[in-house]
Design a protein around this motif. Sequence first.
Motif, mmCIF file in Angstrom:
data_model
loop_
_atom_site.group_PDB
_atom_site.id
_atom_site.type_symbol
_atom_site.label_atom_id
_atom_site.label_comp_id
_atom_site.label_asym_id
_atom_site.label_seq_id
_atom_site.Cartn_x
_atom_site.Cartn_y
_atom_site.Cartn_z
ATOM 1 N N GLU A 231 73.688 14.750 10.037
ATOM 2 C CA GLU A 231 72.562 13.825 10.073
ATOM 3 C C GLU A 231 72.447 13.123 8.724
ATOM 4 O O GLU A 231 72.434 13.772 7.676
ATOM 5 N N TYR A 232 72.395 11.801 8.781
ATOM 6 C CA TYR A 232 72.194 10.979 7.596
ATOM 7 C C TYR A 232 70.718 10.647 7.436
ATOM 8 O O TYR A 232 70.025 10.379 8.415
ATOM 9 N N ASP A 233 70.270 10.622 6.192
ATOM 10 C CA ASP A 233 68.939 10.172 5.805
ATOM 11 C C ASP A 233 69.161 9.122 4.726
ATOM 12 O O ASP A 233 69.605 9.456 3.621
ATOM 13 N N ASP A 234 68.932 7.857 5.063
ATOM 14 C CA ASP A 234 69.257 6.749 4.169
ATOM 15 C C ASP A 234 68.025 5.961 3.771
ATOM 16 O O ASP A 234 67.021 5.950 4.478
ATOM 17 N N GLU A 235 68.181 5.253 2.648
ATOM 18 C CA GLU A 235 67.241 4.210 2.250
ATOM 19 C C GLU A 235 68.064 2.990 1.885
ATOM 20 O O GLU A 235 69.178 3.117 1.358
ATOM 21 N N GLN B 132 73.738 10.551 -8.775
ATOM 22 C CA GLN B 132 72.696 9.553 -8.977
ATOM 23 C C GLN B 132 73.286 8.165 -9.181
ATOM 24 O O GLN B 132 72.625 7.266 -9.698
ATOM 25 N N ASP B 133 74.543 7.997 -8.759
ATOM 26 C CA ASP B 133 75.213 6.712 -8.782
ATOM 27 C C ASP B 133 76.405 6.794 -7.839
ATOM 28 O O ASP B 133 76.949 7.889 -7.609
ATOM 29 N N ALA B 134 76.841 5.675 -7.285
ATOM 30 C CA ALA B 134 77.927 5.683 -6.308
ATOM 31 C C ALA B 134 79.311 5.809 -6.946
ATOM 32 O O ALA B 134 80.268 6.200 -6.270
ATOM 33 N N ASP B 135 79.452 5.519 -8.237
ATOM 34 C CA ASP B 135 80.780 5.551 -8.858
ATOM 35 C C ASP B 135 81.448 6.930 -8.801
ATOM 36 O O ASP B 135 82.624 7.016 -8.431
ATOM 37 N N PRO B 136 80.754 8.031 -9.141
ATOM 38 C CA PRO B 136 81.422 9.341 -9.053
ATOM 39 C C PRO B 136 81.855 9.692 -7.626
ATOM 40 O O PRO B 136 82.945 10.241 -7.415
ATOM 41 N N ALA C 75 72.365 4.755 -7.113
ATOM 42 C CA ALA C 75 72.323 5.250 -5.726
ATOM 43 C C ALA C 75 72.134 6.764 -5.707
ATOM 44 O O ALA C 75 72.792 7.485 -6.462
ATOM 45 N N ASP C 76 71.251 7.237 -4.859
ATOM 46 C CA ASP C 76 70.978 8.663 -4.674
ATOM 47 C C ASP C 76 71.860 9.148 -3.517
ATOM 48 O O ASP C 76 71.578 8.854 -2.357
#
Length: 170
Positions: free
Chosen positions: A121-125, A55-59, A44-45
């Motif tokens: 403001e969120y910018d999601d994918e 670059q990952d959701a764990d941290p 995940a970014d």
Amino acid sequence: MDLAQRIDNLEQIEAIKKLKYGYWRACDAKDPVGFRASFVRTGADIDYGPLGAFQDADPMTEIFTRIALHKVDGKHVIYDMHHGMHPDITVTGEHTATGRWTLRFRQVNLIDNTETLSTGEYDDEYVIEDGAWKMSKCHCVTTWSITRPLSPDAVITGDFPATHEKAATR
């Protein structure tokens, strides 16, 4: 686009809204398991500005857990309230979508004795993973913020049940 495709597109957008609202609900409920489950398994970014970019959701989940579940004298000391609005979601493919949201955020910090009100403001994918929408990118930029001291006569009541904390330690 025919009627069936339009209906499917609307259903996909509603599923993405449910994902994002569930993410904010997990944030406010101090639920690290629900927070983590909102993101893809790997890669995940995430960029939350002052909280960090990953670059990952764990941290980010570790930071969330440390902040959200922090207690002093057995009581939580950080209370958050996320209100997301103005969704602008575009289904870009069979398993992909993008989204923009406006955030209204309020935090009471009993360590610093402050209240913060901000907007961002969120910018999601989003991608479908194991049959469900997940966030593959989540960037949030604060547009403005104000932090003020809590009044000396402020009374903070309530706390959270320990159910999420138990789940986080499993």
